[in-house]
Design a protein around this motif. Structure first.
Motif, mmCIF file in Angstrom:
data_model
loop_
_atom_site.group_PDB
_atom_site.id
_atom_site.type_symbol
_atom_site.label_atom_id
_atom_site.label_comp_id
_atom_site.label_asym_id
_atom_site.label_seq_id
_atom_site.Cartn_x
_atom_site.Cartn_y
_atom_site.Cartn_z
ATOM 1 N N LYS A 45 -8.078 -6.969 -12.701
ATOM 2 C CA LYS A 45 -7.742 -6.120 -11.558
ATOM 3 C C LYS A 45 -8.043 -4.657 -11.868
ATOM 4 C CE LYS A 45 -4.541 -9.532 -9.942
ATOM 5 N NZ LYS A 45 -3.437 -9.803 -9.074
ATOM 6 N N MET A 48 -2.302 -6.857 -15.568
ATOM 7 C CA MET A 48 -3.252 -6.533 -14.497
ATOM 8 C C MET A 48 -4.670 -6.438 -15.067
ATOM 9 S SD MET A 48 -1.458 -6.280 -11.611
ATOM 10 C CE MET A 48 -2.162 -5.179 -10.407
ATOM 11 N N LEU A 57 -11.826 -0.973 -5.642
ATOM 12 C CA LEU A 57 -11.142 -2.031 -4.909
ATOM 13 C C LEU A 57 -12.026 -2.671 -3.863
ATOM 14 C CD1 LEU A 57 -7.655 -0.323 -4.433
ATOM 15 C CD2 LEU A 57 -8.102 -2.401 -5.772
ATOM 16 N N HIS A 64 -0.954 -8.257 -6.117
ATOM 17 C CA HIS A 64 -1.627 -6.958 -5.975
ATOM 18 C C HIS A 64 -3.004 -6.974 -6.626
ATOM 19 C CE1 HIS A 64 2.297 -5.611 -4.653
ATOM 20 N NE2 HIS A 64 2.793 -6.205 -5.722
ATOM 21 N N ARG A 65 -3.912 -6.181 -6.065
ATOM 22 C CA ARG A 65 -5.278 -6.100 -6.593
ATOM 23 C C ARG A 65 -5.483 -4.938 -7.534
ATOM 24 N NH1 ARG A 65 -9.435 -5.972 -2.263
ATOM 25 N NH2 ARG A 65 -10.738 -5.727 -4.083
ATOM 26 N N GLY A 66 -4.498 -4.063 -7.643
ATOM 27 C CA GLY A 66 -4.659 -2.918 -8.519
ATOM 28 C C GLY A 66 -3.338 -2.281 -8.888
ATOM 29 N N ASN A 97 -13.555 -1.538 -13.704
ATOM 30 C CA ASN A 97 -12.256 -1.543 -13.023
ATOM 31 C C ASN A 97 -11.238 -0.601 -13.654
ATOM 32 O OD1 ASN A 97 -13.005 -3.337 -11.077
ATOM 33 N ND2 ASN A 97 -12.054 -5.112 -12.038
ATOM 34 N N VAL A 122 -1.786 -2.622 -3.496
ATOM 35 C CA VAL A 122 -1.827 -2.011 -4.822
ATOM 36 C C VAL A 122 -0.445 -1.471 -5.170
ATOM 37 C CG1 VAL A 122 -4.270 -1.386 -4.718
ATOM 38 C CG2 VAL A 122 -2.557 0.248 -3.948
ATOM 39 N N THR A 131 -5.511 -5.397 1.300
ATOM 40 C CA THR A 131 -5.416 -5.107 -0.134
ATOM 41 C C THR A 131 -4.085 -4.440 -0.444
ATOM 42 O OG1 THR A 131 -7.805 -4.812 -0.315
ATOM 43 C CG2 THR A 131 -6.461 -3.804 -2.039
#
Length: 179
Positions: A104, A99, A177, A71-73, A156, A11, A9
């Protein structure tokens, strides 16, 4: 050794170029990396960022050059320079919006929760911020309801009032996440 829950992951941690709150940056980074996440530090420009207590961290990318799809966050850290450097930063507001629109994790702490308001993602939601009258006013002007909660987790979306909440804030990000 067991795999950590955030292995693989990535971020973004958006940090002020000057006057960032060390607790909000270093504690969040430490907790996320301990869970296996890759934390990419971004600022208004790549280079050394200096904290309020003489700490420093290297931003490896400018906010303008962040590729959201990688990116996830997104985590926006605070500090005393947030009103001047982040609140009116169009690139950061666009990154937040992108995002968030992609589903995300988006998180902000202290005075940087105003960035979420300026990006238009807090309308109709409860929001918290460091108790600066201008910050509370900015949240309300964006259609948010200011509440004095220390930590808000809304799916989220994660917000924390200030540096004292850095640990619970970071743990809430890990949970979101890992979700």
């Amino acid at each position: 050794m067991a795999e950590k829950q955030l292995t693989g992951t990535s971020v973004i941690l958006a940090v002020l170029g000057t006057q960032f709150r060390e607790e909000e940056v270093f504690e969040t980074q430490r907790i996320l990396e301990n869970e296996g996440a890759t934390v990419v530090v971004a600022s208004t420009r790549a280079g050394t960022c200096r904290g309020m207590r003489e700490g420093f961290i290297e931003a490896t990318v400018s906010i303008e050059d962040v590729r959201p799809e990688e990116h996830r966050g997104l985590i926006v850290a605070g500090g005393s320079a947030a009103p001047h450097l982040f609140w009116k930063n169009k690139s950061l507001a666009e990154l937040v919006s992108t995002m968030w629109g992609a589903g995300k994790v988006v998180a902000a702490i202290s005075l940087s929760t105003v960035v979420l308001a300026k990006a238009g993602i807090l309308e109709g939601r409860n929001a918290t911020v460091y108790h600066l009258p201008e910050a509370i006013e900015a949240l309300e002007e964006a259609g948010a309801t200011y509440v004095k909660d220390k930590l808000i987790v809304d799916g989220n979306l994660i917000m924390a009032e200030g540096p004292i909440e850095a640990r619970p804030f970071a743990r809430a990000i890990v949970t979101a996440l890992a979700g």
